[in-house]
Design a protein around this motif. Structure first.
Motif, short mmCIF file in Angstrom:
data_model
loop_
_atom_site.label_atom_id
_atom_site.label_comp_id
_atom_site.label_asym_id
_atom_site.label_seq_id
_atom_site.Cartn_x
_atom_site.Cartn_y
_atom_site.Cartn_z
N VAL B 84 -38.96 -2.07 25.85
CA VAL B 84 -38.52 -1.29 27.01
C VAL B 84 -39.16 0.10 26.98
O VAL B 84 -39.60 0.62 28.01
CB VAL B 84 -36.98 -1.19 27.05
N ASN B 85 -39.22 0.69 25.80
CA ASN B 85 -39.80 2.04 25.71
C ASN B 85 -41.27 2.06 26.11
O ASN B 85 -41.75 3.05 26.69
CB ASN B 85 -39.60 2.61 24.31
N ALA B 86 -41.98 0.97 25.84
CA ALA B 86 -43.39 0.91 26.27
C ALA B 86 -43.47 0.98 27.80
O ALA B 86 -44.33 1.66 28.36
CB ALA B 86 -44.03 -0.38 25.76
N LEU B 87 -42.55 0.30 28.47
CA LEU B 87 -42.53 0.36 29.94
C LEU B 87 -42.15 1.77 30.42
O LEU B 87 -42.71 2.27 31.40
CB LEU B 87 -41.54 -0.66 30.50
N LEU B 88 -41.17 2.39 29.73
CA LEU B 88 -40.77 3.74 30.13
C LEU B 88 -41.93 4.72 29.97
O LEU B 88 -42.15 5.58 30.82
CB LEU B 88 -39.57 4.22 29.30
N GLU B 89 -42.68 4.56 28.88
CA GLU B 89 -43.82 5.46 28.66
C GLU B 89 -44.87 5.31 29.75
O GLU B 89 -45.49 6.28 30.17
CB GLU B 89 -44.46 5.17 27.29
N ARG B 126 -18.83 -3.43 27.58
CA ARG B 126 -17.72 -3.42 26.64
C ARG B 126 -18.25 -3.31 25.21
O ARG B 126 -19.33 -3.80 24.91
CB ARG B 126 -16.90 -4.69 26.80
N GLY B 127 -17.48 -2.64 24.38
CA GLY B 127 -17.88 -2.51 22.99
C GLY B 127 -19.04 -1.55 22.78
O GLY B 127 -19.77 -1.65 21.81
N GLY B 128 -19.21 -0.60 23.70
CA GLY B 128 -20.20 0.45 23.48
C GLY B 128 -21.62 0.09 23.84
O GLY B 128 -22.56 0.79 23.45
N GLY B 129 -21.83 -0.98 24.57
CA GLY B 129 -23.18 -1.37 24.97
C GLY B 129 -23.66 -0.61 26.19
O GLY B 129 -22.91 0.13 26.83
N THR B 130 -24.93 -0.80 26.50
CA THR B 130 -25.52 -0.24 27.72
C THR B 130 -26.00 -1.42 28.54
O THR B 130 -27.05 -1.99 28.27
CB THR B 130 -26.71 0.67 27.39
N ASN B 131 -25.21 -1.83 29.52
CA ASN B 131 -25.53 -3.06 30.24
C ASN B 131 -26.59 -2.87 31.31
O ASN B 131 -27.35 -3.79 31.60
CB ASN B 131 -24.26 -3.64 30.87
N ALA B 132 -26.59 -1.72 31.91
CA ALA B 132 -27.59 -1.43 32.94
C ALA B 132 -27.79 0.07 32.96
O ALA B 132 -26.85 0.82 32.67
CB ALA B 132 -27.14 -1.93 34.31
N MET B 133 -28.98 0.50 33.25
CA MET B 133 -29.23 1.94 33.30
C MET B 133 -30.42 2.24 34.19
O MET B 133 -31.27 1.37 34.44
CB MET B 133 -29.44 2.53 31.91
N VAL B 134 -30.46 3.47 34.68
CA VAL B 134 -31.61 3.96 35.43
C VAL B 134 -32.14 5.17 34.67
O VAL B 134 -31.36 6.03 34.26
CB VAL B 134 -31.22 4.36 36.87
N VAL B 135 -33.45 5.21 34.48
CA VAL B 135 -34.08 6.32 33.76
C VAL B 135 -35.06 7.02 34.70
O VAL B 135 -35.98 6.39 35.23
CB VAL B 135 -34.82 5.82 32.50
N ARG B 136 -34.80 8.31 34.91
CA ARG B 136 -35.68 9.12 35.77
C ARG B 136 -36.24 10.31 35.01
O ARG B 136 -36.72 11.25 35.62
CB ARG B 136 -34.90 9.63 36.99
#
Lengths: 215, 215
Positions: B84-89, B126-136
Protein backbone atom coordinates in the motif's frame (compact mmCIF):
# COMPACT_ATOMS: atom_id res chain seq x y z
CA UNK A 1 -38.56 13.12 23.54
CA UNK A 2 -38.61 10.68 26.45
CA UNK A 3 -35.25 8.91 26.60
CA UNK A 4 -35.30 5.65 28.54
CA UNK A 5 -32.09 3.97 29.69
CA UNK A 6 -32.83 0.49 31.06
CA UNK A 7 -30.47 -0.63 33.82
CA UNK A 8 -30.25 -3.95 35.68
CA UNK A 9 -28.09 -2.96 38.58
CA UNK A 10 -27.79 -6.01 40.80
CA UNK A 11 -26.15 -8.59 38.57
CA UNK A 12 -25.08 -6.55 35.59
CA UNK A 13 -22.88 -7.62 32.70
CA UNK A 14 -22.90 -11.31 33.54
CA UNK A 15 -21.12 -12.16 30.30
CA UNK A 16 -18.09 -10.27 31.58
CA UNK A 17 -17.72 -12.57 34.56
CA UNK A 18 -14.73 -14.36 33.01
CA UNK A 19 -12.69 -11.17 33.36
CA UNK A 20 -14.39 -9.06 36.05
CA UNK A 21 -15.61 -9.87 39.56
CA UNK A 22 -19.19 -9.01 40.54
CA UNK A 23 -18.06 -5.81 42.27
CA UNK A 24 -15.98 -4.83 39.25
CA UNK A 25 -18.87 -5.52 36.91
CA UNK A 26 -21.09 -3.31 39.05
CA UNK A 27 -18.52 -0.50 38.98
CA UNK A 28 -18.09 -0.79 35.24
CA UNK A 29 -21.84 -0.97 34.55
CA UNK A 30 -22.40 2.08 36.76
CA UNK A 31 -19.70 4.03 34.93
CA UNK A 32 -21.21 3.14 31.55
CA UNK A 33 -24.67 4.17 32.79
CA UNK A 34 -23.32 7.54 33.90
CA UNK A 35 -21.54 8.01 30.56
CA UNK A 36 -24.63 7.14 28.53
CA UNK A 37 -26.93 9.32 30.63
CA UNK A 38 -24.40 12.16 30.46
CA UNK A 39 -24.42 11.91 26.66
CA UNK A 40 -28.23 11.98 26.68
CA UNK A 41 -28.22 15.13 28.83
CA UNK A 42 -25.80 16.75 26.38
CA UNK A 43 -28.37 16.24 23.60
CA UNK A 44 -30.79 18.41 25.59
CA UNK A 45 -32.89 15.52 26.86
CA UNK A 46 -33.33 14.24 30.38
CA UNK A 47 -32.90 10.47 30.69
CA UNK A 48 -35.24 8.18 32.58
CA UNK A 49 -33.29 5.33 34.15
CA UNK A 50 -35.58 2.32 34.02
CA UNK A 51 -34.20 0.19 36.84
CA UNK A 52 -35.20 -3.26 38.06
CA UNK A 53 -34.66 -2.18 41.68
CA UNK A 54 -33.93 1.06 43.55
CA UNK A 55 -30.49 2.39 42.65
CA UNK A 56 -27.68 1.98 45.14
CA UNK A 57 -26.17 5.05 46.74
CA UNK A 58 -22.98 4.56 44.70
CA UNK A 59 -24.97 4.43 41.47
CA UNK A 60 -26.85 7.60 42.41
CA UNK A 61 -23.58 9.40 43.16
CA UNK A 62 -22.13 8.31 39.83
CA UNK A 63 -25.27 9.33 37.93
CA UNK A 64 -25.39 12.71 39.66
CA UNK A 65 -21.81 13.33 38.60
CA UNK A 66 -22.44 12.15 35.03
CA UNK A 67 -25.66 14.08 34.46
CA UNK A 68 -25.50 17.04 36.80
CA UNK A 69 -28.65 15.65 38.39
CA UNK A 70 -30.63 15.81 35.12
CA UNK A 71 -32.32 12.41 35.27
CA UNK A 72 -35.17 10.56 36.88
CA UNK A 73 -35.58 6.96 37.94
CA UNK A 74 -38.46 4.58 37.29
CA UNK A 75 -38.52 1.19 39.01
CA UNK A 76 -40.03 -1.84 37.27
CA UNK A 77 -38.95 -5.30 38.33
CA UNK A 78 -40.35 -7.03 35.25
CA UNK A 79 -38.09 -8.24 32.46
CA UNK A 80 -36.83 -5.67 29.98
CA UNK A 81 -39.44 -6.03 27.22
CA UNK A 82 -42.63 -5.73 29.33
CA UNK A 83 -41.07 -2.91 31.36
CA UNK A 84 -40.25 -0.93 28.21
CA UNK A 85 -43.61 -1.74 26.65
CA UNK A 86 -45.40 -0.36 29.70
CA UNK A 87 -43.64 2.97 29.08
CA UNK A 88 -44.49 2.83 25.37
CA UNK A 89 -48.15 2.23 26.17
CA UNK A 90 -48.24 5.19 28.55
CA UNK A 91 -46.26 7.56 26.34
CA UNK A 92 -47.79 10.58 24.62
CA UNK A 93 -44.55 11.63 22.93
CA UNK A 94 -41.75 9.84 21.01
CA UNK A 95 -39.76 7.44 23.17
CA UNK A 96 -36.10 6.61 22.71
CA UNK A 97 -34.68 3.51 24.36
CA UNK A 98 -30.91 3.59 24.75
CA UNK A 99 -29.03 0.69 26.30
CA UNK A 100 -26.95 1.49 29.36
CA UNK A 101 -23.85 -0.27 28.05
CA UNK A 102 -23.28 1.91 24.98
CA UNK A 103 -20.05 3.27 26.42
CA UNK A 104 -19.02 4.75 23.06
CA UNK A 105 -22.21 6.79 22.63
CA UNK A 106 -21.58 10.49 22.17
CA UNK A 107 -24.04 13.40 22.07
CA UNK A 108 -23.48 13.66 18.31
CA UNK A 109 -24.24 9.99 17.63
CA UNK A 110 -27.36 10.13 19.84
CA UNK A 111 -28.55 13.31 18.13
CA UNK A 112 -28.08 11.52 14.81
CA UNK A 113 -30.41 8.80 16.05
CA UNK A 114 -33.00 11.16 17.55
CA UNK A 115 -33.16 13.33 14.43
CA UNK A 116 -33.88 10.63 11.85
CA UNK A 117 -37.49 10.59 10.74
CA UNK A 118 -39.35 7.31 10.97
CA UNK A 119 -42.01 5.65 13.09
CA UNK A 120 -39.34 3.28 14.34
CA UNK A 121 -35.63 4.10 14.06
CA UNK A 122 -33.14 1.43 15.07
CA UNK A 123 -29.42 1.50 15.76
CA UNK A 124 -28.61 -2.20 15.40
CA UNK A 125 -26.08 -3.80 17.68
CA UNK A 126 -23.68 -6.53 16.76
CA UNK A 127 -25.17 -9.98 16.64
CA UNK A 128 -28.68 -8.83 15.79
CA UNK A 129 -29.37 -6.73 18.86
CA UNK A 130 -31.22 -3.43 19.12
CA UNK A 131 -28.87 -1.10 20.94
CA UNK A 132 -30.86 2.08 20.63
CA UNK A 133 -34.15 2.97 19.04
CA UNK A 134 -36.75 5.70 18.73
CA UNK A 135 -40.45 4.79 18.69
CA UNK A 136 -43.00 7.25 17.31
CA UNK A 137 -45.78 4.77 16.51
CA UNK A 138 -48.51 4.12 19.13
CA UNK A 139 -48.88 0.39 18.40
CA UNK A 140 -45.24 -0.66 18.17
CA UNK A 141 -43.96 -2.88 21.00
CA UNK A 142 -40.44 -4.13 21.75
CA UNK A 143 -39.18 -7.68 22.11
CA UNK A 144 -35.56 -7.78 23.16
CA UNK A 145 -35.23 -11.55 23.27
CA UNK A 146 -32.98 -13.19 20.65
CA UNK A 147 -32.37 -11.46 17.32
CA UNK A 148 -34.32 -8.39 18.34
CA UNK A 149 -33.22 -6.40 15.29
CA UNK A 150 -35.08 -8.82 13.03
CA UNK A 151 -38.05 -9.04 15.40
CA UNK A 152 -38.32 -5.27 15.57
CA UNK A 153 -38.19 -4.96 11.79
CA UNK A 154 -40.99 -7.50 11.56
CA UNK A 155 -42.91 -5.81 14.38
CA UNK A 156 -42.74 -2.47 12.62
CA UNK A 157 -44.06 -4.01 9.40
CA UNK A 158 -46.79 -5.72 11.41
CA UNK A 159 -48.23 -2.45 12.72
CA UNK A 160 -47.65 -0.51 9.49
CA UNK A 161 -44.86 1.59 10.94
CA UNK A 162 -42.04 2.98 8.79
CA UNK A 163 -38.61 1.75 9.85
CA UNK A 164 -35.22 3.38 9.47
CA UNK A 165 -31.80 2.26 10.65
CA UNK A 166 -28.79 4.22 11.82
CA UNK A 167 -25.33 3.22 10.64
CA UNK A 168 -23.18 3.94 13.71
CA UNK A 169 -20.24 1.96 15.02
CA UNK A 170 -20.52 3.79 18.34
CA UNK A 171 -24.15 2.83 18.79
CA UNK A 172 -23.56 -0.72 17.46
CA UNK A 173 -20.97 -1.35 20.15
CA UNK A 174 -22.60 -2.59 23.33
CA UNK A 175 -20.05 -3.71 25.87
CA UNK A 176 -21.31 -7.17 26.57
CA UNK A 177 -18.47 -9.62 26.15
CA UNK A 178 -14.79 -9.43 27.15
CA UNK A 179 -13.69 -8.78 23.54
CA UNK A 180 -15.86 -5.64 23.50
CA UNK A 181 -14.02 -3.96 26.34
CA UNK A 182 -11.11 -2.90 24.16
CA UNK A 183 -13.45 -0.62 22.18
CA UNK A 184 -13.98 1.51 25.29
CA UNK A 185 -10.25 1.86 25.60
CA UNK A 186 -9.74 2.77 21.95
CA UNK A 187 -12.69 5.05 21.33
CA UNK A 188 -13.75 6.78 24.51
CA UNK A 189 -12.28 8.98 27.16
CA UNK A 190 -14.86 8.54 29.79
CA UNK A 191 -15.78 7.24 33.23
CA UNK A 192 -16.02 3.77 31.66
CA UNK A 193 -12.46 3.88 30.42
CA UNK A 194 -11.21 5.33 33.70
CA UNK A 195 -12.88 2.43 35.51
CA UNK A 196 -11.09 -0.14 33.35
CA UNK A 197 -7.82 1.70 33.90
CA UNK A 198 -8.40 1.64 37.66
CA UNK A 199 -9.12 -2.07 37.38
CA UNK A 200 -5.64 -2.62 35.99
CA UNK A 201 -6.30 -3.26 32.32
CA UNK A 202 -3.89 -2.42 29.54
CA UNK A 203 -3.86 -2.82 25.79
CA UNK A 204 -2.53 -6.13 24.50
CA UNK A 205 -1.65 -6.47 20.83
CA UNK A 206 -2.10 -9.90 19.30
CA UNK A 207 -1.78 -10.99 15.69
CA UNK A 208 -5.38 -10.14 14.97
CA UNK A 209 -7.51 -7.57 16.77
CA UNK A 210 -6.16 -5.98 19.92
CA UNK A 211 -7.75 -6.68 23.28
CA UNK A 212 -7.55 -5.65 26.89
CA UNK A 213 -5.63 -7.73 29.41
CA UNK A 214 -4.34 -7.44 32.93
CA UNK A 215 -1.63 -9.26 34.83
CA UNK B 1 -9.79 9.42 -6.12
CA UNK B 2 -7.77 6.22 -6.44
CA UNK B 3 -9.57 3.50 -4.50
CA UNK B 4 -7.39 0.53 -3.59
CA UNK B 5 -8.89 -2.78 -2.45
CA UNK B 6 -6.15 -5.11 -1.16
CA UNK B 7 -6.86 -8.79 -1.72
CA UNK B 8 -4.87 -11.87 -0.67
CA UNK B 9 -6.49 -14.51 -2.82
CA UNK B 10 -4.62 -17.73 -2.15
CA UNK B 11 -5.17 -18.34 1.54
CA UNK B 12 -7.82 -15.82 2.42
CA UNK B 13 -9.74 -15.49 5.68
CA UNK B 14 -7.62 -17.94 7.65
CA UNK B 15 -9.42 -17.04 10.87
CA UNK B 16 -12.59 -18.54 9.41
CA UNK B 17 -10.98 -21.96 9.06
CA UNK B 18 -12.89 -23.33 12.06
CA UNK B 19 -16.13 -23.02 10.09
CA UNK B 20 -15.19 -22.93 6.39
CA UNK B 21 -12.93 -25.13 4.26
CA UNK B 22 -10.20 -23.51 2.16
CA UNK B 23 -12.37 -23.67 -0.96
CA UNK B 24 -15.31 -22.17 0.92
CA UNK B 25 -13.13 -19.41 2.30
CA UNK B 26 -11.94 -18.62 -1.21
CA UNK B 27 -15.52 -18.50 -2.49
CA UNK B 28 -16.62 -16.28 0.35
CA UNK B 29 -13.60 -13.94 0.05
CA UNK B 30 -14.19 -13.64 -3.69
CA UNK B 31 -17.87 -12.77 -3.14
CA UNK B 32 -16.96 -10.12 -0.57
CA UNK B 33 -14.35 -8.66 -2.95
CA UNK B 34 -16.95 -8.43 -5.72
CA UNK B 35 -19.45 -6.81 -3.33
CA UNK B 36 -16.93 -4.24 -2.08
CA UNK B 37 -15.68 -3.41 -5.58
CA UNK B 38 -19.27 -3.16 -6.81
CA UNK B 39 -20.03 -0.65 -4.05
CA UNK B 40 -16.92 1.35 -5.01
CA UNK B 41 -18.05 1.45 -8.65
CA UNK B 42 -21.46 2.70 -7.52
CA UNK B 43 -19.74 5.69 -5.88
CA UNK B 44 -18.41 6.67 -9.31
CA UNK B 45 -14.88 5.42 -8.67
CA UNK B 46 -13.01 2.57 -10.31
CA UNK B 47 -11.35 0.23 -7.81
CA UNK B 48 -7.80 -1.01 -8.08
CA UNK B 49 -7.56 -4.54 -6.73
CA UNK B 50 -4.13 -4.80 -5.09
CA UNK B 51 -3.50 -8.53 -5.23
CA UNK B 52 -0.60 -10.59 -3.93
CA UNK B 53 -0.75 -12.82 -7.02
CA UNK B 54 -2.57 -12.87 -10.38
CA UNK B 55 -6.30 -13.35 -9.85
CA UNK B 56 -7.81 -16.75 -10.59
CA UNK B 57 -10.24 -17.08 -13.45
CA UNK B 58 -13.10 -17.58 -10.97
CA UNK B 59 -12.17 -14.38 -9.14
CA UNK B 60 -12.04 -12.45 -12.41
CA UNK B 61 -15.48 -13.75 -13.40
CA UNK B 62 -16.90 -12.75 -10.02
CA UNK B 63 -15.30 -9.30 -10.18
CA UNK B 64 -16.55 -8.73 -13.72
CA UNK B 65 -20.06 -9.54 -12.58
CA UNK B 66 -19.79 -7.34 -9.47
CA UNK B 67 -18.27 -4.31 -11.16
CA UNK B 68 -19.37 -4.51 -14.78
CA UNK B 69 -15.68 -4.67 -15.65
CA UNK B 70 -14.92 -1.31 -14.01
CA UNK B 71 -11.73 -2.24 -12.15
CA UNK B 72 -8.05 -2.81 -12.65
CA UNK B 73 -5.60 -5.16 -10.98
CA UNK B 74 -2.17 -4.41 -9.57
CA UNK B 75 0.02 -7.29 -8.43
CA UNK B 76 2.44 -6.84 -5.52
CA UNK B 77 3.61 -9.87 -3.60
CA UNK B 78 4.93 -7.90 -0.63
CA UNK B 79 3.04 -7.75 2.65
CA UNK B 80 0.07 -5.38 2.87
CA UNK B 81 1.75 -2.31 4.39
CA UNK B 82 4.72 -1.98 1.97
CA UNK B 83 2.45 -2.75 -0.98
CA UNK B 84 0.00 0.00 0.00
CA UNK B 85 2.81 2.41 0.83
CA UNK B 86 4.28 1.93 -2.64
CA UNK B 87 0.97 3.12 -4.09
CA UNK B 88 0.84 6.05 -1.66
CA UNK B 89 4.35 7.10 -2.66
CA UNK B 90 3.48 6.99 -6.35
CA UNK B 91 0.09 8.70 -5.99
CA UNK B 92 -0.61 12.20 -7.26
CA UNK B 93 -4.23 12.23 -6.07
CA UNK B 94 -6.06 11.18 -2.86
CA UNK B 95 -5.93 7.44 -2.22
CA UNK B 96 -8.63 5.44 -0.45
CA UNK B 97 -7.78 2.01 0.90
CA UNK B 98 -10.84 -0.16 1.47
CA UNK B 99 -10.51 -3.67 2.85
CA UNK B 100 -11.92 -6.47 0.70
CA UNK B 101 -13.87 -8.07 3.57
CA UNK B 102 -16.19 -5.14 4.29
CA UNK B 103 -19.20 -7.10 3.12
CA UNK B 104 -21.60 -4.58 4.65
CA UNK B 105 -20.15 -1.60 2.78
CA UNK B 106 -22.69 0.27 0.68
CA UNK B 107 -22.20 3.07 -1.84
CA UNK B 108 -23.69 5.51 0.69
CA UNK B 109 -21.31 4.52 3.50
CA UNK B 110 -18.31 4.68 1.16
CA UNK B 111 -19.39 8.09 -0.16
CA UNK B 112 -19.63 9.23 3.45
CA UNK B 113 -16.02 8.19 3.94
CA UNK B 114 -14.76 9.69 0.67
CA UNK B 115 -16.48 13.04 1.26
CA UNK B 116 -15.11 13.82 4.71
CA UNK B 117 -12.38 16.45 4.64
CA UNK B 118 -9.11 15.60 6.31
CA UNK B 119 -5.55 14.67 5.38
CA UNK B 120 -6.22 11.23 6.79
CA UNK B 121 -9.75 9.91 7.29
CA UNK B 122 -10.19 6.58 9.05
CA UNK B 123 -13.12 4.20 9.41
CA UNK B 124 -11.95 2.16 12.41
CA UNK B 125 -12.67 -1.53 12.55
CA UNK B 126 -13.44 -3.54 15.63
CA UNK B 127 -10.45 -4.44 17.74
CA UNK B 128 -8.37 -1.43 16.70
CA UNK B 129 -8.17 -2.12 12.97
CA UNK B 130 -8.29 0.33 10.09
CA UNK B 131 -10.99 -0.97 7.79
CA UNK B 132 -11.08 1.88 5.32
CA UNK B 133 -9.21 5.13 5.02
CA UNK B 134 -8.57 8.08 2.74
CA UNK B 135 -5.07 9.55 2.52
CA UNK B 136 -4.58 13.07 1.17
CA UNK B 137 -1.19 13.81 2.74
CA UNK B 138 2.01 13.09 0.76
CA UNK B 139 4.08 11.89 3.74
CA UNK B 140 1.58 9.63 5.50
CA UNK B 141 2.34 5.90 5.39
CA UNK B 142 0.27 2.95 6.59
CA UNK B 143 1.17 0.25 9.09
CA UNK B 144 -1.51 -2.41 9.29
CA UNK B 145 0.19 -4.55 11.91
CA UNK B 146 -1.45 -4.75 15.35
CA UNK B 147 -3.61 -1.88 16.58
CA UNK B 148 -3.36 -0.03 13.30
CA UNK B 149 -6.01 2.50 14.27
CA UNK B 150 -3.77 3.81 17.05
CA UNK B 151 -0.65 3.60 14.89
CA UNK B 152 -2.35 5.52 12.09
CA UNK B 153 -3.51 8.23 14.49
CA UNK B 154 0.05 8.55 15.74
CA UNK B 155 1.43 8.44 12.19
CA UNK B 156 -0.86 11.28 11.13
CA UNK B 157 0.27 13.40 14.08
CA UNK B 158 3.89 12.56 13.24
CA UNK B 159 3.68 14.06 9.74
CA UNK B 160 1.43 16.97 10.75
CA UNK B 161 -1.63 15.57 8.97
CA UNK B 162 -5.17 16.31 10.16
CA UNK B 163 -7.10 13.18 11.10
CA UNK B 164 -10.82 12.51 11.03
CA UNK B 165 -12.76 9.36 11.81
CA UNK B 166 -15.98 7.97 10.37
CA UNK B 167 -18.58 6.48 12.69
CA UNK B 168 -19.99 3.61 10.62
CA UNK B 169 -21.07 0.18 11.78
CA UNK B 170 -21.00 -1.03 8.18
CA UNK B 171 -17.41 0.05 7.68
CA UNK B 172 -16.38 -1.13 11.16
CA UNK B 173 -17.55 -4.65 10.40
CA UNK B 174 -14.80 -6.62 8.68
CA UNK B 175 -15.71 -10.26 8.33
CA UNK B 176 -12.73 -11.85 9.94
CA UNK B 177 -13.91 -14.28 12.60
CA UNK B 178 -16.79 -16.77 12.65
CA UNK B 179 -18.87 -14.52 14.92
CA UNK B 180 -18.73 -11.76 12.27
CA UNK B 181 -20.44 -13.83 9.61
CA UNK B 182 -23.90 -13.30 11.05
CA UNK B 183 -23.62 -9.58 10.28
CA UNK B 184 -23.54 -10.37 6.55
CA UNK B 185 -26.73 -12.34 6.99
CA UNK B 186 -28.48 -9.62 8.98
CA UNK B 187 -27.39 -6.51 7.12
CA UNK B 188 -26.68 -7.30 3.50
CA UNK B 189 -28.39 -8.78 0.51
CA UNK B 190 -25.39 -9.47 -1.58
CA UNK B 191 -23.13 -12.02 -3.26
CA UNK B 192 -21.53 -12.56 0.14
CA UNK B 193 -24.81 -13.50 1.77
CA UNK B 194 -25.80 -15.68 -1.18
CA UNK B 195 -22.50 -17.53 -0.80
CA UNK B 196 -23.17 -18.26 2.87
CA UNK B 197 -26.67 -19.41 1.99
CA UNK B 198 -25.27 -21.73 -0.68
CA UNK B 199 -22.81 -23.05 1.91
CA UNK B 200 -25.72 -24.15 4.07
CA UNK B 201 -25.72 -21.61 6.88
CA UNK B 202 -28.80 -20.53 8.77
CA UNK B 203 -29.52 -18.16 11.61
CA UNK B 204 -29.19 -19.63 15.10
CA UNK B 205 -30.62 -17.72 18.04
CA UNK B 206 -28.84 -18.16 21.34
CA UNK B 207 -29.37 -16.39 24.64
CA UNK B 208 -27.02 -13.59 23.68
CA UNK B 209 -26.20 -12.43 20.17
CA UNK B 210 -27.38 -14.51 17.25
CA UNK B 211 -24.90 -16.35 15.06
CA UNK B 212 -24.75 -18.43 11.92
CA UNK B 213 -24.65 -22.22 12.10
CA UNK B 214 -25.03 -25.17 9.81
CA UNK B 215 -25.84 -28.81 10.39
Amino acid sequence: MQVVVPFAGRTPKSRLEAVLSLEERRDFARAMLADVCGAVVATGNSPTVLATAPLSETTVTSLEAGTGGEYRVEIDDRPLSPAVNALLEAADEPVAIVMADLALATPVTLEGLFEINGDVVIAPGRGGGTNAMVVRHPSFRVDYHGASYLDHRQGARGVGATLETVDSFRLATDIDEPADMVEVWLHSDSRSKATLEAQGFHLETTEGRVRLARD
